[in-house]
Design a protein around this motif. Structure first.
Motif: not given
Length: 440
Positions: A222, A232, A234, A238, A340, A409
Motif C-alpha cells: 500500500p 494491494y 491487504s 489484516a 481476503p 473486503v
C-alpha cells in the motif's frame, strides 16, 4: 518446544471444520513460563496465583484534606456553635512519625496521610474555618493561607461519626488474600494491583510471536503505484492486526513473489523470531500455488516429524488449508487461502484459537450465540459445507452484510459477526434462528 507433531490422516479426503481445528489444537502446546517485569508482562497470562504480602491500604489513612479529630470533641458542632480545637500540627502523606491527638485537639491532615493515634475521624476542611480563626472559607484558600506546620486553633462546624473519611487498613485487600488467579490476562488494572502490593516481576506465559506473510507476485505494498494486473496486499495487514488483537506480538513480513525458493528462504529467515507462522495464498490447486510447492515436503529429510500437510475442508469460504510444523524447533505453520474473506474467516476459526492456546488460555474461541436472522430473502448454502457469512449483530438479531463472495473486503469491514449455516442445511429463511460467532 511448543508443539507436538501434527496428526495426519491423509490429504485426499474432505476434512470437517471441527476435525481440522482439533488437529491444530492437539499439536500446539502453551509456551513455557518466564519471569517478566510488570510492564513487559502486559497482555500475558499468569501461571500462578499471586498472594497479597501486605494489606492495602497498609495503614488507616485519610480520604480527604481536613482535620483528624476525636468524635466526642465535635459532637453537636454546628455553624452557630462550632467546636474549637487546638491544632497540634500537620500530618502529610508519606510523613514519618505521627502526632498524637488528645482531648480537645486536632491535627491538620492531607489525603492519603496516616490517621494519627488518638484520632477517630477526619472532618473535611470545608466543614471548618480552615484554621484561620474566622468563619468558614474555601478549603484550598485556607491551606494556601495557613503556613505549613503552623499550630493554632480550628473551628469545626459539623459533627463526624467514628471512622468518617478514613480508609481502613486492609479495606482494599488484606495480607494473605489471593490478589490474582493463575490464568488471568494482565491488563492495566491487574498491573496496577501487582505494583500496589509490591510485585516488581511476575511469572507468566509470554505473548506468542506470530510471523505473517502473504504470497503472490500480483501484490503491491500500500502506498505504491499499481501496475496492470496488480492489487494491494491487504491480507498481511489484516492478519497481523488480527494476531495482535488475539494477544500476540505479530510481525508482518509482507508479500513474497510466486517463487518456491524465495518463499522457503523467507520462511527459514523468519523462524528465529516465530512461535507461530501464518501464510496466506498459494494453497489451492492452481499452477502457481507456491506455498504448497515450497512447504509440502519441507521436513521430509532434514527435519524428521515436520512438514506441512495441505487439505480440503468442508467449509465456505476457506476450503483449502494447510497445517504442520517447520524447522528444527517444529514451529507450527498455518497456511490460509489467499482470498481476503477466506483468509480472515480461517484466521478466526483456526489461527486465533492457536494463538490463545500458545498463551496458555483455556477459553480460546470467540463467543457464540443464537440470533434471529433478519434478511430480505433466504440464505442459500452448498450442502455438505459449513458456510460462514458476514453479519451485523444487535439485540438478538443478525443481518447479512454484503454477499457471499470471498473477495468482498468492504463488507467484511462492516461486519461484527459470522452467520453459521451448518453442513446439513441448504438454506436459512428470514426469521429462522441461526448460530452466530461474535467478532467484536
Amino acid at each position: 518446544m511448543s508443539t507436538a507433531a501434527p496428526h495426519s490422516t491423509g490429504q485426499d479426503r474432505l476434512w470437517s471444520v471441527d476435525e481440522h481445528l482439533e488437529d491444530v489444537l492437539t499439536a500446539i502446546r502453551p509456551l513455557e513460563p518466564i519471569e517478566l517485569h510488570l510492564l513487559d508482562a502486559q497482555g500475558c497470562v499468569l501461571v500462578e496465583d499471586v498472594t497479597v504480602p501486605v494489606s492495602l491500604p497498609p495503614f488507616d489513612n485519610s480520604s480527604m484534606d481536613g482535620y483528624a479529630v476525636r468524635v466526642a470533641d465535635v459532637a453537636g458542632a454546628s455553624e452557630e456553635f462550632p467546636a474549637a480545637l487546638e491544632v497540634v500540627g500537620d500530618v502529610a502523606a508519606g510523613q514519618a512519625g505521627r502526632l498524637h491527638v488528645g482531648p480537645g485537639q486536632a491535627a491538620r491532615i492531607m489525603t492519603g496521610a496516616p490517621l494519627p493515634p488518638g484520632a477517630e475521624a477526619v472532618v473535611p476542611v470545608e466543614w471548618t474555618d480552615g484554621g484561620l480563626g474566622e468563619g468558614p472559607v474555601d478549603g484550598m484558600r485556607a491551606r494556601s493561607l495557613a503556613p505549613e506546620g503552623a499550630t493554632g486553633h480550628v473551628r469545626v462546624h459539623r459533627p463526624a461519626e467514628a471512622r468518617a473519611h478514613v480508609r481502613a487498613q486492609g479495606s482494599d485487600v488484606r495480607a494473605g488474600d489471593r490478589a490474582l488467579e493463575a490464568g488471568t490476562v494482565l491488563g492495566p488494572p491487574q498491573i496496577a494491583l501487582l505494583a500496589a502490593i509490591g510485585r516488581g516481576t511476575v511469572r507468566v506465559r509470554p505473548r506468542p510471536r506470530v510471523v505473517v506473510l502473504s504470497t503472490g507476485s500480483e501484490l503491491v505494498q500500500p502506498g505504491e503505484e499499481l501496475a496492470d494486473g496488480q492489487i494491494y496486499d491487504s491480507n498481511s495487514f489484516a492478519l497481523t492486526a488480527a494476531a495482535r488483537d488475539a494477544g500476540a506480538i505479530a510481525y508482518r513480513v509482507g508479500a513474497v513473489a510466486d517463487d518456491a525458493d524465495t518463499l522457503r528462504s523467507t520462511v527459514d529467515d523468519q523462524l528465529v523470531r516465530a512461535d507461530l507462522m501464518v501464510t496466506t495464498g498459494g494453497v489451492s490447486v492452481g499452477a502457481y500455488d507456491v506455498v504448497k510447492e515450497a512447504l509440502a515436503h519441507a521436513g521430509d529429510e532434514d527435519e524428521p516429524g515436520s512438514g506441512v500437510e495441505f487439505r480440503k475442508l468442508a467449509m465456505q469460504p476457506g476450503k483449502p488449508q494447510g497445517f504442520g510444523t517447520i524447522g528444527p524447533d517444529h514451529i507450527p505453520l498455518l497456511a490460509l487461502p489467499g482470498n481476503p474473506v477466506s483468509s480472515y474467516v480461517s484466521f478466526e476459526l483456526f489461527v486465533r484459537p492457536a494463538i490463545r492456546t500458545l498463551m496458555g488460555l483455556t477459553d480460546v474461541h470467540r463467543p457464540t450465540t443464537r440470533a434471529t436472522l433478519s434478511a430480505d430473502r433466504a440464505l442459500t448454502s452448498p450442502r455438505g459445507r459449513r458456510q460462514f457469512l458476514r453479519g451485523s449483530y444487535a439485540d438478538g438479531t443478525v443481518r447479512p452484510v454484503g454477499g457471499a463472495g470471498s473477495h468482498l473486503v468492504a463488507a467484511l469491514a462492516h461486519a461484527d459477526a459470522l452467520i453459521v449455516v451448518p453442513e446439513d442445511a441448504e438454506s436459512v429463511e428470514p426469521g429462522d434462528e441461526v448460530e452466530v460467532v461474535l467478532l467484536g
